[in-house]
Design an enzyme around this catalytic site. Structure first.
Site, PDB file in Angstrom:
ATOM      1  N   LYS A   1     -29.365 -89.109  -1.406  1.00 53.85           N
ATOM      2  CA  LYS A   1     -30.611 -88.238  -0.905  1.00 53.85           C
ATOM      3  C   LYS A   1     -30.449 -87.066  -1.438  1.00 53.85           C
ATOM      4  O   LYS A   1     -29.406 -86.219  -0.852  1.00 53.85           O
ATOM      5  CB  LYS A   1     -31.181 -88.279   0.458  1.00 53.85           C
ATOM      6  CG  LYS A   1     -32.513 -87.435   0.641  1.00 53.85           C
ATOM      7  CD  LYS A   1     -32.708 -87.554   2.098  1.00 53.85           C
ATOM      8  CE  LYS A   1     -33.872 -86.666   1.994  1.00 53.85           C
ATOM      9  NZ  LYS A   1     -34.670 -86.309   3.894  1.00 53.85           N
TER      10      LYS A   1
ATOM     11  N   GLY B   1     -35.478 -86.272  -2.512  1.00 55.12           N
ATOM     12  CA  GLY B   1     -35.832 -85.595  -1.244  1.00 55.12           C
ATOM     13  C   GLY B   1     -36.949 -84.829  -0.989  1.00 55.12           C
ATOM     14  O   GLY B   1     -37.133 -84.241   0.270  1.00 55.12           O
TER      15      GLY B   1
ATOM     16  N   SER C   1     -32.766 -84.561   8.947  1.00 59.42           N
ATOM     17  CA  SER C   1     -33.066 -83.264   9.352  1.00 59.42           C
ATOM     18  C   SER C   1     -34.685 -83.005  10.108  1.00 59.42           C
ATOM     19  O   SER C   1     -34.850 -82.447  11.085  1.00 59.42           O
ATOM     20  CB  SER C   1     -33.404 -82.486   7.800  1.00 59.42           C
ATOM     21  OG  SER C   1     -32.008 -82.349   7.478  1.00 59.42           O
ATOM     22  N   ASN C   2     -35.568 -84.013   9.538  1.00 60.88           N
ATOM     23  CA  ASN C   2     -36.856 -83.854  10.162  1.00 60.88           C
ATOM     24  C   ASN C   2     -36.491 -84.514  11.588  1.00 60.88           C
ATOM     25  O   ASN C   2     -37.652 -84.616  12.247  1.00 60.88           O
ATOM     26  CB  ASN C   2     -37.700 -84.504   9.173  1.00 60.88           C
ATOM     27  CG  ASN C   2     -38.037 -83.507   8.079  1.00 60.88           C
ATOM     28  OD1 ASN C   2     -38.746 -82.465   8.203  1.00 60.88           O
ATOM     29  ND2 ASN C   2     -37.857 -84.144   6.759  1.00 60.88           N
TER      30      ASN C   2
END
Lengths: 303, 303, 303, 303
Positions: B165, B190, B46-47
């Protein structure tokens, strides 16, 4: 830019067979719908499983619909993607293929970062880059970023942003947009269940799944609810009774059973819904039987 | 399949310049992180703005990380896509590029259709097709389909599904999975804010944004919280104090300011966060100043 | 004001018979619990059906507990009501009856009007008017107004507001309060499922339903998780294993089956849970059988 | 039982002065409203701060309204409480005082336990015990337990349960109830913003806060939207324009500023809204100024 039509447009399903787009089934459906009074078609919207197609596949589906569609049908294509660049790239390609308008849902992965400032910039960048009207697509059920009424009314001043499809189900939101819109900004109700209520507030039409299954009934409800000349004591009743009759069908076909339910209902009405693409799975037999009963009970198919 | 490591892995950011991936900045970051005790790297999570890259771009980013990474770092790549076929296709390509495990979030567009049956079929089909471990990715903040504990524990019996995660922030969920997991199924917390609490319940490590900004501190918190031999009255206090110190940083950098905030914080610590890709916009100056103050106050940078 | 205790306090159930408080059953439970190492009792909390009692009934229940309780048990009474005046009036009466602290949830009917300003004024007005410590009660599951961490830390500076019970399940919230609290502000974990995680972050105890059913096990988990001198490699495992063992019991008894489930579980363990008050209905036989199986499987009752 | 009226009923506010009910202000408002074409009054609903009054206070407020009300106004009283017994006890007392119908929201503290079975039993027990019609009150904004359409249509077969006020804002829900209701089961729209849309689907009237501030306009909108004989091309436009005009007023007065906003708006229109009861605080001057501007802009007061 092309003026957007009033009336009813179905978000066409994309039939699959063995996990591949089934262009024959798609053509079959479009040819049959050509003879209705639908105002046009929306290709690769939520019900078209647009998110499951890559760009090349998407363009081929648009090509099939464009070449099959009757000349009087207005063709809209769903092109909202997560990044601005991919939204632009897909939009340009489908316009080249004959799309006369775009239906564009907002990016939503980084929900909390999708502020009005970010979204306004995204939509303006798109609208500045295309020569067909953009229809904003507010669909919190699938895309968890809602377009605020303030943002919509601000974007409605852009010459290329000419309408909205709203499936929020929130009539206060719809009313706020209708009360504040420029007169040529089209407002489409996104659910057949709310068509009559939306028309009472001034909406211009509907883009909703049920129009794939019951196109004539949706057009009739539009006519009854829309044209004040048709409205007398009896006709008001007629509109309401038709709306009541469609409510449980719409609930069962789309709200309860999703895209696989819509496809099964199309099969039952003689269209070719086909399979959904994976991870979606075809509807199980008991659910199909439920839908059959609902269609029978609404007199959309024989017992 | 490769055994998954214990410890801390940062989900690497993908720096952009002029809306294109900036491979130099990416290499710079990886080289600098190579000297830490991080257990590995997660690419295109996502990051990492994975959703903004097309397949070719994604593979090139993975190639850069693989060629730059130190030999002792375990490389995981995020490959969850909406359709099963695209998830498989991207997974195969990144494995060919050197990914040693996959981090896979569920499809989510048709939320209500993503039943446990549909998701189980999707994940099993993937796991059957690859020869590296799959890490399930539960991230309701970005992907609005949560993986139920029951589904996770069922999938944990597949020989290729070897970890999760979890960024839900729900320690009851984490505890339920820890209580029921096979012993070799890895559980990664997470969020840096919940690392100590997760470790107290038996978690094996953390995959969290803050490890891009404060890798040494995250590894230290892991060591303090993890190893019971280090835990005495004082050390317990030491772990807690470090967790307390990281809380406001994590809140500011990721929860409040999202990916643009994470990139700004990396810039402030001497990494090269770079710009986000559109529609995301770089952080405005006042927000950067807020982050600077938080980093100063946590003694991560000088005043 | 009285210093608040560390340790475990059960929120006592209020047994009913024929829709009236059953004082005999209540006394029976308290007498039996007197011999445990519980730190005290919470009367008329959420699990005590406090919202179903009028003021006179509430005072009579408090009187019964006060006169039955062992001298070493600290008695807290739930007195949060919708209006400030009724909260004050009930608080004064139960203090006169012997309450040594108050557990006070926020008003919530006009959710959107319950800003931090309104809530701060409400709680300060109460705290200014009483001479026993107020414990804030954050319980979004029942009371849909959450107390922000900022508000809690501001109220924690009032000399009479000396603690919080948090049942949000949000360990980030709990951690933020623990990191910022004055050293004598007590933090109680509101769910037995999160006791170990909360203790790892520094919490002082627990106020949770399961302590009615398994008081000794809850106290043991508190001891194992709390005291660093007990923590070695094995003991850490011991704490975790006990936490894992209690997880499914807590889920079944309270999360799944609510107050009627808690009362049925007490009956199964030899307490007198009694009936709930209407509109709540006693648990049906199949649900009781489910709970029985869960208690057997956790070795809390014989097969 | 008394047949329920069609038309508009305001949920009367309860003015307070120094935290006590201000009966003079209440009488003033009722006397002034007596000359309108409102169908009746709802006493102690959500906007009447019913949850802040104890039973004796509530009965005194009902007595004042009954003795002041014009003979042609139908008086409904809100009596939903958490326990079945208190709901019955308050209901009996207000019927003795002259209430001609009850408006009853469901219990909600133990949300997850409020199944359809529990709620059906609760409402039937009440309806069996009284000799006036019960109006179900679906108000998820304040009471976080929604009455399912299935439950409502089941309860609608009880001879004493004769209507519903719905403030959910969900027109699909409203339509489902309208499509399935017995012909003498009244359906009231709970928000002035949705009156026209609700009437298009067949609703019988409205119970909404704005009728305290703009009673004549609400009655006019009801007439325009309701009677098909008035509906021609122009009149449809007239109804819509009036609905558009009331939208921002309703949003500002009730949605944005809550009960204190409603009271301030009443003061501005020459009624005596008075203060709210604590913990609610009177509106601050800037918010009152906002409301003034909105009322001016909607031509409800002079500039």
């Amino acid at each position: 830019v092309n003026p957007l039509p009033e009336g009813i447009l179905p978000p066409l399903v994309t039939p699959f067979r063995a996990d591949e787009p089934d262009h024959d089934a798609l053509r079959f459906n479009v040819e049959r719908l050509n003879s209705t009074r639908l105002a046009g078609y929306v290709v690769l919207g939520s019900n078209g499983e647009g998110v499951y197609l890559d760009e090349d596949e998407a363009v081929r589906v648009v090509d099939r619909v464009v070449e099959t569609s009757a000349a009087d049908k207005f063709i809209v294509v769903g092109t909202g993607r997560e990044s601005t660049r991919r939204t632009l790239s897909l939009s340009r390609r489908v316009i080249a293929s004959g799309a006369r308008a775009l239906l564009v849902a907002p990016p939503s992965y980084y929900r909390d970062s999708m502020t009005d400032v970010v979204l306004e910039e995204h939509f303006r960048r798109l609208a500045d880059s295309v020569n067909v009207p953009v229809i904003l697509y507010n669909v919190p059920k699938f895309v968890p970023v809602a377009l605020s009424a303030r943002l919509v009314l601000s974007l409605a001043r852009h010459p290329n942003i000419r309408g909205i499809k709203d499936t929020s189900g929130d009539l206060l939101y719809l009313g706020t947009i209708l009360a504040g819109r420029p007169s040529d900004f089209r407002v489409y109700v996104g659910s057949a269940s709310l068509l009559l209520a939306g028309l009472s507030l001034g909406a211009d039409g509907g883009i909703h799944a049920l129009a794939n299954v019951a196109p004539d009934e949706c057009v009739e409800l539009f006519d009854l609810g829309r044209d004040p000349r048709n409205v007398g004591e009896g006709n008001v009743g007629e509109a309401r009774l038709l709306q009541y009759r469609l409510l449980p069908v719409n609930q069962s076909v789309t709200a309860l059973h999703g895209v696989p339910g819509l496809k099964a209902a199309m099969d039952l009405r003689g269209y070719r819904g086909g399979e959904p693409r994976r991870p979606l799975l075809p509807l199980a037999a008991p659910a199909i039987e439920d839908i059959r009963k609902v269609l029978v009970s609404a007199k959309l198919i024989g017992a």
